[in-house]
Design a protein around this motif. Structure first.
Motif, PDB file in Angstrom:
ATOM      1  N   GLU A 311      43.163  38.277  46.000  1.00  0.00           N
ATOM      2  CA  GLU A 311      42.466  39.566  45.846  1.00  0.00           C
ATOM      3  C   GLU A 311      43.044  40.368  44.684  1.00  0.00           C
ATOM      4  OE1 GLU A 311      41.616  42.005  49.173  1.00  0.00           O
ATOM      5  OE2 GLU A 311      40.891  40.346  50.408  1.00  0.00           O
ATOM      6  N   LEU A 312      44.363  40.339  44.554  1.00  0.00           N
ATOM      7  CA  LEU A 312      45.009  41.090  43.468  1.00  0.00           C
ATOM      8  C   LEU A 312      44.564  40.545  42.112  1.00  0.00           C
ATOM      9  CD1 LEU A 312      48.611  41.428  44.975  1.00  0.00           C
ATOM     10  CD2 LEU A 312      47.002  43.299  44.551  1.00  0.00           C
ATOM     11  N   THR A 313      44.488  39.217  42.025  1.00  0.00           N
ATOM     12  CA  THR A 313      44.107  38.578  40.769  1.00  0.00           C
ATOM     13  C   THR A 313      42.667  38.935  40.404  1.00  0.00           C
ATOM     14  OG1 THR A 313      45.542  36.778  41.475  1.00  0.00           O
ATOM     15  CG2 THR A 313      44.147  36.345  39.572  1.00  0.00           C
ATOM     16  N   LYS A 314      41.770  38.881  41.403  1.00  0.00           N
ATOM     17  CA  LYS A 314      40.369  39.221  41.152  1.00  0.00           C
ATOM     18  C   LYS A 314      40.222  40.672  40.724  1.00  0.00           C
ATOM     19  CE  LYS A 314      38.155  35.803  44.090  1.00  0.00           C
ATOM     20  NZ  LYS A 314      37.899  35.542  45.502  1.00  0.00           N
ATOM     21  N   LYS A 316      42.375  42.488  39.157  1.00  0.00           N
ATOM     22  CA  LYS A 316      42.870  42.662  37.785  1.00  0.00           C
ATOM     23  C   LYS A 316      41.790  42.274  36.784  1.00  0.00           C
ATOM     24  CE  LYS A 316      47.039  40.793  38.152  1.00  0.00           C
ATOM     25  NZ  LYS A 316      48.303  40.133  37.754  1.00  0.00           N
ATOM     26  N   LYS A 317      41.030  41.230  37.146  1.00  0.00           N
ATOM     27  CA  LYS A 317      39.973  40.754  36.243  1.00  0.00           C
ATOM     28  C   LYS A 317      38.663  41.506  36.473  1.00  0.00           C
ATOM     29  CE  LYS A 317      41.633  35.966  36.400  1.00  0.00           C
ATOM     30  NZ  LYS A 317      41.269  34.700  37.041  1.00  0.00           N
ATOM     31  N   ASN A 318      38.732  42.564  37.299  1.00  0.00           N
ATOM     32  CA  ASN A 318      37.522  43.312  37.667  1.00  0.00           C
ATOM     33  C   ASN A 318      36.441  42.421  38.272  1.00  0.00           C
ATOM     34  OD1 ASN A 318      38.089  46.035  37.236  1.00  0.00           O
ATOM     35  ND2 ASN A 318      38.044  45.693  35.026  1.00  0.00           N
ATOM     36  N   GLU A 319      36.868  41.369  38.966  1.00  0.00           N
ATOM     37  CA  GLU A 319      35.904  40.514  39.653  1.00  0.00           C
ATOM     38  C   GLU A 319      35.615  41.063  41.045  1.00  0.00           C
ATOM     39  OE1 GLU A 319      37.351  36.501  39.767  1.00  0.00           O
ATOM     40  OE2 GLU A 319      37.400  36.358  37.579  1.00  0.00           O
ATOM     41  N   HIS A 320      34.478  40.705  41.592  1.00  0.00           N
ATOM     42  CA  HIS A 320      34.110  41.156  42.933  1.00  0.00           C
ATOM     43  C   HIS A 320      35.029  40.499  43.979  1.00  0.00           C
ATOM     44  CE1 HIS A 320      31.722  42.368  46.321  1.00  0.00           C
ATOM     45  NE2 HIS A 320      31.589  41.103  46.695  1.00  0.00           N
ATOM     46  N   VAL A 321      35.528  41.293  44.909  1.00  0.00           N
ATOM     47  CA  VAL A 321      36.373  40.749  45.980  1.00  0.00           C
ATOM     48  C   VAL A 321      35.559  40.633  47.265  1.00  0.00           C
ATOM     49  CG1 VAL A 321      38.394  41.155  47.425  1.00  0.00           C
ATOM     50  CG2 VAL A 321      38.492  41.695  44.987  1.00  0.00           C
ATOM     51  N   GLU A 322      35.444  39.416  47.750  1.00  0.00           N
ATOM     52  CA  GLU A 322      34.728  39.175  49.007  1.00  0.00           C
ATOM     53  C   GLU A 322      35.805  38.991  50.092  1.00  0.00           C
ATOM     54  OE1 GLU A 322      31.039  38.967  50.465  1.00  0.00           O
ATOM     55  OE2 GLU A 322      31.017  37.885  48.536  1.00  0.00           O
ATOM     56  N   HIS A 323      35.727  39.776  51.153  1.00  0.00           N
ATOM     57  CA  HIS A 323      36.718  39.593  52.233  1.00  0.00           C
ATOM     58  C   HIS A 323      36.451  38.287  52.962  1.00  0.00           C
ATOM     59  CE1 HIS A 323      37.160  44.199  52.261  1.00  0.00           C
ATOM     60  NE2 HIS A 323      38.022  43.646  51.441  1.00  0.00           N
TER      61      HIS A 323
END
Lengths: 348, 348
Positions: A311-314, A316-323
């Motif tokens: 989640e942290l990596t996504k 940082k890349k402004n990617e969508h985080v899906e739980h």
């Protein structure tokens, strides 16, 4: 000059970031005076609240918080080990904090971690935790939360768990397969999702097998320790001598109960068969050895960390985080506290 | 502009503080190229090495490192709990790291903590640690070190320990008082000071009581786990059937040995009496329950933290720091693995 952050306001007023965040939203647990002071400072510093709650924090700390109910505990110490090993591989530091199953302590631990500017939080909530506003608070500050083992369904976040209903079902089903007809359950606190689910699994197994479910056969444990196992075993013997099997919520309580039964001359498994939960090391060396449900603790710690890291990596890349919810497998470990009865039952 | 720090050089070259510190002193484990690069940067930034090794670090991090051999371990998890509780009371964060008893891992953990700019380090060294240059390195950077439980006499620092010679003496003396005449010892690694001292206590008790000390009665354990207890018990039965008592270096090994003896039909304590070490919870619930030496783990954690805190406080005030060695009391807990024989012996 960059954007004003919550940290800068906090620093300028010598307050914690949490207090500043709460004051800006006029929380009732912050004094009117503080709220006024914070709002003035925010205006003065030209603070713009970020409605998307992104980038409130200026930089990574490469530190995460790990909040658990107990450190001196076979299951949680293995989780700690798993988390720390994965964190270190990835250059992260872990701050381990204990709540002693207390709700107020848990809230304090969370505030402490926010003040320490961790990048994210891994948590197994306390049995006494009744609401999750402290975790919503964390999320509102754009800090990811991953829950493991002891979760709350009310928090929308990634989770690493086992299927407690299934595990509770299998534990009880094993007792039924061993020939038990009147099966009791020592359950955990009413507020704990694990306890609720293991209880539901127990109930389901009884109902499916056509055995009577009787609420008076359910014993409530609060502290989940050795002494409580002894006490509930005493109560059970006073109440109902016809119980011939017990599914117990955790191995430590089961070992307490077995100690009491042995002291009172009750034969295990011939008179009462017992299944515990957790596969603690001690369950394999006591006499008789304890049948139990094995659940992965070290692996759970590793996966919980990696879920947070992803989640942290996504982010940082402004990617969508899906739980996501990861469900780890459990397994029944058959030992002497049920086996002799199983053999006897089969030979009938 | 303030004085140039090691951190600034490290940051400018994307190296760790430890590497920079070592490069400036031309350590052989740093490449010639790096040494040159660091020395050039130091010159460029007008870096002045501080010969008194004071103020190398710019500010407090309010973070300390806790380095232990194992996390999933009754003794060490209680120590962690004690350290974390005291640290939190005093506004400190604890980074817990595990060495798995490995020397190389321990060195890496220490470097990691230096890079994280901790204010000080609490450590129980690994059994396989053969020298303490990594700890001298910490001290040379003006970071205080406090050792607990597993110490090295070669490091001049404060220590929190028990009197292992006395405890080993009392464990063995108890077996003698129970009537044992041929007492073996399962000892720990040769490099561990605890193991050395417990062994010396064992030897002293035999000699004082006029019993023969026989080196072939001493069994060496390396991993100190359950399986090793079983293996050494097997060896002992093959070697010498006349042994009637064993003092075992730690409870987990003792429980392994007892499991093996029981499997081979040896009666405990009638044929072989056993004393363990550590008073692990499982020792009180196995059959027969295990006589053992109780040592304070939670208290040791608390005192270790407070010893470090007191040094940090004195340093801040530029007060003289006197290293101290705190010795905590131990106690023998008499249980079934020796008691029946004691009664028998007394009635003779």
């Amino acid at each position: 000059m960059g954007r004003t952050t919550l940290q800068q306001i906090a620093l300028s007023l010598n307050l914690s970031v949490t207090t500043v965040s709460k004051a800006l939203r006029s929380y009732p647990d912050v004094s009117e005076k503080t709220i006024q002071k914070v709002k003035e400072a925010a205006k003065l510093l030209n603070y713009k609240p970020n409605t998307f709650a992104v980038n409130l924090r200026t930089q990574e700390s490469k530190t995460i918080g790990l909040v658990i109910p107990e450190i001196v505990h076979q299951f949680f110490s293995s989780v700690i080990k798993g988390v720390i090993e994965e964190a270190e591989k990835n250059g992260y530091v872990v701050i381990v904090l204990q709540t002693s199953q207390d709700f107020e302590t848990e809230k304090k631990r969370i505030e402490f971690l926010i003040d320490k500017q961790v990048d994210g939080i891994l948590i197994a909530i306390a049995d006494q935790t009744v609401d999750c506003f402290h975790l919503y608070e964390v999320q509102s500050m754009d800090l990811p939360v991953v829950m493991f083992d002891k979760i709350s369904k009310s928090v929308s976040c990634s989770k690493v768990i086992i299927d407690d209903i299934k595990a509770g079902y299998e534990a009880t089903k094993h007792l039924i397969d061993c020939g038990c007809k009147n099966i009791a359950h020592f359950r955990g606190p009413l507020t704990s999702q694990n306890s609720i689910d293991r209880y539901l699994g127990y109930k389901k197994a009884l109902e499916e097998s056509g055995l009577k479910f009787d609420e008076s056969n359910v014993y409530h444990c609060i502290k989940m320790n050795f002494e409580e196992g002894q006490e509930q075993a005493q109560k059970l013997l006073q109440n109902n001598r016809s119980v011939d099997g017990i599914f117990i919520n955790t191995d430590m309580v089961a070992v307490g109960a077995m100690t009491e039964f042995k002291a009172q001359g009750i034969k295990i498994p011939e008179e009462i068969s017992i299944v515990g939960f957790g596969n603690w090391f001690l369950s394999s060396v006591i006499t008789p050895s304890l049948t139990t449900i094995d659940q992965p603790s070290y692996t759970m710690g590793k996966i919980a960390f990696n879920t947070l890291l992803s989640e942290l990596t996504k982010r940082k890349k402004n990617e969508h985080v899906e739980h996501e919810t990861v469900i780890l497998p459990t397994e029944i470990i058959e030992r002497e506290s049920t086996l002799a009865r199983k053999k006897f039952n089969i030979s009938l």
